[in-house]
Structures are given as C-alpha cells and as structure tokens.
Motif scaffolding. Structure first.
Motif, short mmCIF file in Angstrom:
data_model
loop_
_atom_site.label_atom_id
_atom_site.label_comp_id
_atom_site.label_asym_id
_atom_site.label_seq_id
_atom_site.Cartn_x
_atom_site.Cartn_y
_atom_site.Cartn_z
N ARG A 111 0.85 -1.21 0.00
CA ARG A 111 0.00 0.00 0.00
C ARG A 111 0.87 1.25 0.00
NH1 ARG A 111 -4.76 0.77 4.17
NH2 ARG A 111 -5.05 2.71 3.05
N PHE A 112 1.95 1.18 0.78
CA PHE A 112 2.84 2.34 0.84
C PHE A 112 3.55 2.54 -0.52
CE2 PHE A 112 3.49 1.26 5.63
CZ PHE A 112 2.20 1.67 5.89
N ASP A 113 3.85 1.42 -1.20
CA ASP A 113 4.47 1.52 -2.53
C ASP A 113 3.57 2.30 -3.49
OD1 ASP A 113 6.86 0.23 -2.12
OD2 ASP A 113 6.05 -1.76 -2.55
N GLU A 114 2.27 2.06 -3.36
CA GLU A 114 1.31 2.77 -4.23
C GLU A 114 1.40 4.27 -3.99
OE1 GLU A 114 -2.75 1.38 -3.92
OE2 GLU A 114 -2.00 -0.67 -4.19
N VAL A 115 1.50 4.66 -2.72
CA VAL A 115 1.65 6.09 -2.40
C VAL A 115 2.93 6.61 -3.04
CG1 VAL A 115 1.98 7.77 -0.51
CG2 VAL A 115 0.41 5.84 -0.21
N ALA A 116 4.00 5.81 -2.90
CA ALA A 116 5.32 6.25 -3.39
C ALA A 116 5.33 6.42 -4.91
CB ALA A 116 6.38 5.24 -2.96
N ARG A 117 4.44 5.69 -5.60
CA ARG A 117 4.41 5.81 -7.07
C ARG A 117 3.66 7.07 -7.53
NH1 ARG A 117 4.40 0.05 -7.18
NH2 ARG A 117 2.15 -0.03 -6.89
N ASP A 118 2.93 7.70 -6.62
CA ASP A 118 2.16 8.90 -6.98
C ASP A 118 3.13 10.02 -7.37
OD1 ASP A 118 0.68 11.43 -6.69
OD2 ASP A 118 -0.92 10.14 -5.92
N PRO A 119 2.93 10.65 -8.54
CA PRO A 119 3.88 11.69 -8.97
C PRO A 119 3.90 12.91 -8.04
CG PRO A 119 2.01 11.53 -10.49
CD PRO A 119 1.90 10.38 -9.54
N ARG A 120 2.92 13.01 -7.17
CA ARG A 120 2.90 14.16 -6.24
C ARG A 120 3.70 13.86 -4.97
NH1 ARG A 120 -3.26 14.22 -5.33
NH2 ARG A 120 -2.81 12.01 -5.58
N TYR A 121 4.30 12.68 -4.93
CA TYR A 121 5.03 12.26 -3.72
C TYR A 121 6.53 12.17 -4.01
CZ TYR A 121 6.96 8.90 -0.37
OH TYR A 121 7.74 8.27 0.56
N ALA A 122 7.35 12.60 -3.05
CA ALA A 122 8.81 12.43 -3.19
C ALA A 122 9.40 11.89 -1.89
CB ALA A 122 9.47 13.75 -3.55
N PHE A 123 10.27 10.88 -1.99
CA PHE A 123 10.97 10.35 -0.82
C PHE A 123 12.37 10.92 -0.78
CE2 PHE A 123 13.87 7.20 1.04
CZ PHE A 123 13.30 7.09 2.30
N ILE A 124 12.75 11.47 0.36
CA ILE A 124 14.10 12.04 0.49
C ILE A 124 14.78 11.35 1.67
CG2 ILE A 124 15.42 14.18 0.76
CD1 ILE A 124 12.43 15.39 -0.16
N GLY A 125 15.52 10.29 1.36
CA GLY A 125 16.15 9.47 2.40
C GLY A 125 17.48 10.04 2.84
N ASN A 126 17.98 9.47 3.96
CA ASN A 126 19.30 9.89 4.47
C ASN A 126 19.31 11.31 4.97
OD1 ASN A 126 21.39 8.12 4.72
ND2 ASN A 126 21.64 7.94 2.48
N VAL A 127 18.17 11.85 5.34
CA VAL A 127 18.11 13.22 5.87
C VAL A 127 17.46 13.15 7.25
CG1 VAL A 127 17.19 15.55 5.57
CG2 VAL A 127 17.93 14.25 3.57
N GLN A 128 18.24 13.54 8.25
CA GLN A 128 17.74 13.42 9.62
C GLN A 128 17.23 14.77 10.12
OE1 GLN A 128 20.63 11.64 12.17
NE2 GLN A 128 19.33 11.78 13.97
N TYR A 129 15.95 14.79 10.48
CA TYR A 129 15.41 16.02 11.06
C TYR A 129 16.12 16.25 12.40
CZ TYR A 129 12.64 19.52 13.24
OH TYR A 129 12.28 20.69 13.86
N GLY A 130 16.46 17.53 12.66
CA GLY A 130 17.16 17.87 13.90
C GLY A 130 18.64 17.99 13.66
N LYS A 131 19.13 17.33 12.59
CA LYS A 131 20.55 17.41 12.27
C LYS A 131 20.72 18.18 10.97
CE LYS A 131 24.43 14.22 12.30
NZ LYS A 131 24.69 12.86 11.89
N GLU A 132 20.25 17.58 9.87
CA GLU A 132 20.40 18.27 8.58
C GLU A 132 19.22 19.17 8.26
OE1 GLU A 132 22.74 14.41 7.54
OE2 GLU A 132 20.70 14.67 8.22
#
Ligand SMILES: Cc1cc2nc3c(=O)[nH]c(=O)nc-3n(C[C@H](O)[C@H](O)[C@H](O)COP(=O)(O)OP(=O)(O)OC[C@H]3O[C@@H](n4cnc5c(N)ncnc54)[C@H](O)[C@@H]3O)c2cc1C
Length: 432
Positions: A111-132
């Motif tokens: 189900r989450f993969d389906e969200v991730a395929r939506d062109p209005r969605y972007a995943f930005i990994g390796n970014v830690q809130y509070g640090k970067e």
C-alpha cells in the motif's frame, strides 16, 4: 531549499525534488551534474507550484508518515508531499521491527508503494530532522509539516549496573534490528552458543517476537526474509529455554491474542507458568475479566497452555519479578573484555490495587534467574527534537487531535504530529 551541510545530501534532495517536477521527467536524474540540477530546480519549483499546490513535508516514513501522505493525496489532490527519512530506505518499523515470520503484516508495504508511485510524492532518504533539517527550513518551503518520526529509543530498566559493559545483554530494538537487517545493528554479534537459557524482560508483543525467533526452527525461518547472517547465528544456537519476566501479574500482560497463540503453537516447545497464580487472579477478578473480551481470550490461551508439556525446548512466563541487578561471572574478573552475563537478580513483588490499576510492590524477597542472554524489552520511547514541543512525562509531542500544541497548550500553526510520536509507542500498525 533547506540548508544542508553536506553537498551529497543537497544533491540528493534536488534530485528527489526534480523527480516529481511536472516540467522535468528525466529517466535518469541521478546522472545530472550539480550545475544542471541547480539551474533547473528553480523553474521546476515554479511550475510545480503554479496551480497553488499545498506543500506538505512529512518527517519519518513509517506507517504514520505513509498513512498521512495517503490521506492527504486522496482527500486533497493539490497536495505535494515531500517525505524526509533519516534512513536510506522507507517504511520504518514495518521494515526493521515487524518480525520476518510475519510476512502478512509486512505486506502493508504494498500500500505504501502505491503512495510512493504517486507523482505528487517524493521520498528524500538519508536526511535526519534535527541534524540536517530544522523547522525553520521547513517553514520557509512548506505550508505544513507533519512529524511522524516514531519512537526511536528503548526504555531502560533503571537498575544499578545497567550501563556497565556486559556481554550478551541487549535492548530488544538492537536484537530486532539485528535479525531484520537494520544497518547499525548488523555487527551486534549475540552469542547464542554459550548458554541454553535466554531471559527476556517485558511482557509485550516485542518480547514475544524475540522469544519466538529464538525458539523457532531455523528451517522455518529460512523461508522468511530474515537476514542471512542472523540465520547463520540462529542455526548454531544452543538456546532451549526462554524465560519472559514481568513485574506484574497475568491480568497485566500486554500481548495480543494472535501472538500469544502463535507462541503456544511453536512445535516441540513446552510452556511453564504459575498456573495457581493464573487461576487465582482470574477467579478473584472474574467480573473484570469477563467484561474485557481481549483479556478473557488471553486468559483462555494461557490456561490452555497447561497441556503443552512435551518438547525439548520451553518457554516460561514469570510474573511478579522486577529486575534489580545483572549478575556477571566472576571467573573473568581480571579480563579487560566486558564480562559475561550469568544471571539477573529480581525483587519478588506482590500486587496491590484494583485489577485495572494494579501496582507491583516489592515483598523484600529477591531471586536470581540464570541465563546467558538477556533481552530488555520494556518498550520504545520518542525523543525530543529541535523545534518540536515535547512532553517529557508522556514521551509524546503535545497535540490536539494531531495539531501540535506548545507547552502552554496553544496551537503551533502549520505543525502536526502522527503515529507513535503523537500517542505513545503502543498499539499496532492498524491503530497507528
Ligand atoms: C519490534 C516491533 C515489532 C512490531 N510488530 C508488529 C506487528 O507484527 N504487527 C503490527 O501491526 N504492528 C507491529 N509493531 C508496531 C508497528 O511497528 C508500529 O505501530 C508502527 O510502526 C508505528 O508507526 P510510526 O510511523 O509511528 O513509527 P515508525 O514505524 O518507527 O516510523 C518512524 C520513522 O521515522 C524515522 N525517523 C526517526 N527519527 C527521524 C529523524 N530525526 N528524521 C527523519 N526521520 C526519522 C525512522 O527511521 C522511521 O522510519 C511492531 C513494533 C515493534 C517495535
């Protein structure tokens, strides 16, 4: 754009943004040069936002983050979601917490993969809130921010020598992360060969998960997506008995019926508990038990365990014990290496108060339980992060139905919270 102190992450951010740009749909964004990336990003952003989209930043990519993204994209189509995640890959505890022999639970990832395929969605990994990433960066670029960074620490036992270097004592998070392939715990190296008994402290589902993995036949585990290195260690395991210890009584267990039943059904495994105490607690509190269906079911499953008397392996539910000290072996006292765990010392408790508010009170009697592997499984807690109000007592972000409140109870405009960070680390994915 957020102020990244690391050039690689800045480029990664730009690539992820461009991946959702309506003007620029390059197949191979990763091959672009930095100069090209920077020059197109501003026009892309203009086009991306030209129809007045609602820009949403989600911090954390576990179930809470994905459910938030899913509902926003569904209910409010002009939404653009940027999901920031500290790890390189998404799905939080679904990937690194849920046990490998529960593939039906992990299926929620589809189900989450389906969200991730939506062109209005972007995943930005390796970014830690509070640090970067700080709240000011986000406020400058988004209409709203949803914090859903979960509960990333273990509750300590709070006993005297808990922080001493002792071999083969682990938090459940580390042990679970190890068998599930969480990079930071890959080299945990639990030694399962020098003892036949593991002590698991805690009476919740995570304690059951860990115990089940220790007792399940490796042939069966090999058919799951457990990490190969963990499987190798488990194949050599000498653990035959797992003792789960809790400070209160049978009516206070935090298991769910499915997991408890699964434990009762492990082949070739006996079950031990204090059946007299179990009977006594059920009959003394019969009204409380019969009015609480899930609890009634749990009690029935426990009672049915009395027939589990055959098997080379065993698991034990021990009640009314609070840990006070780790006992280490004296024979390697001169060694510079951390000493090996040998046993845990417990206070023996009695219960006081009504069943729904039972407290454990020490009787003054102590008891040692021997075991060469100890897993501490008292639960997970959230941590306060820069710019996010935090209620230290509850271990959550103060909120009114998800709207972040400051410590005086006033709404903080534009900030929201969801998942375990909102309501505490309890419950399952469906209730997140
Ligand atoms: C060991 C274990 C087993 C479980 N098994 C089951 C099961 O079988 N069935 C079931 O229904 N439920 C299970 N659960 C419960 C389920 O995992 C939770 O209900 C659910 O994952 C909570 O979702 P969440 O999004 O709030 O938190 P999480 O899943 O923890 O997601 C939080 C995300 O935020 C990220 N993050 C943390 N800090 C930062 C930061 N500073 N910046 C950016 N990102 C950050 C984390 O890396 C993580 O990806 C289990 C839980 C555990 C601990």
């Amino acid at each position: 754009m957020p102020a990244f102190n690391n050039e690689k992450k800045k480029l990664q951010f730009l690539r992820a943004m461009l991946g959702t740009c309506p003007l620029f749909r390059a197949e191979n964004v990763k091959n672009l040069l930095k100069k090209q990336l920077l020059s197109i990003s501003s026009s892309c952003n203009k086009a991306r936002y030209s129809s007045a989209p609602f820009r949403l930043a989600v911090i954390g990519s576990g179930p809470a983050g994905f459910y938030t993204a899913y509902h926003m994209l569904k209910e409010y189509p002009p939404t653009l979601v940027d999901m920031y995640e500290a790890l390189p890959v998404p799905f939080g505890l679904v990937r690194y917490g849920v046990a490998p022999d529960h593939p039906e639970v992990k299926n929620v990832q589809h189900r989450f993969d389906e969200v991730a395929r939506d062109p209005r969605y972007a995943f930005i990994g390796n970014v830690q809130y509070g640090k970067e990433l700080k709240v000011e960066d986000l406020r400058a670029h988004y209409d709203a921010v949803v914090f859903s960074y979960g509960a990333s620490q273990d509750k300590p036992l709070g006993i005297q020598n808990e922080n001493d270097p002792i071999e083969n004592v682990f938090f459940a998070r580390a042990f679970v992360g190890w068998y599930n392939g969480l990079p930071q715990y890959r080299d945990l190296q639990p030694d399962l060969t020098r003892t036949d008994t593991a002590i698991v402290i805690g009476h919740g589902n995570v304690a059951l998960d860990v115990s089940r993995i220790l007792l399940t036949d490796t042939e069966k585990l090999s058919k799951t997506d457990i990490t190969e290195y963990a499987l190798e260690v488990l194949r050599k395991s000498q653990i035959r008995n797992v003792i789960l210890v809790g400070r209160r009584g049978p009516l206070q267990i935090s298991f769910t019926a499915k997991e408890l039943r699964e434990m009762m059904r492990i082949p070739n495994t006996r079950f031990h508990t204090d059946f007299d105490l179990l009977k006594e607690e059920i009959s003394e509190n019969s009204e409380y038990v019969s009015n609480n269906r899930p609890l009634k079911r749990l009690m029935q499953i426990l009672e049915s365990g009395i027939s589990n008397t055959i098997g080379e392996k065993s698991w034990t539910l021990k009640f009314l014990r609070s840990p006070t000290e780790f006992i280490v072996r004296d024979d390697d006292v001169n060694s510079l290496r951390p000493r090996n765990i040998y046993a845990v010392k417990f206070n023996v408790n009695k219960l006081e108060g009504p069943p729904e508010k039972r407290v454990a009170v020490s009787t003054g009697v102590t008891e040692e339980i021997e075991g060469g592997l100890v897993i501490k499984s008292l639960g997970y807690i959230s941590v306060p992060l820069d710019g996010v109000p935090f209620d230290e007592k509850k271990g959550t972000v103060p909120n009114d139905r998800g709207k972040v409140l400051d410590l005086d109870g006033n709404e903080v405009p534009g900030l929201y919270v969801s998942g375990w960070l909102k309501s505490g680390a309890r419950g399952v994915i469906a209730t997140t």
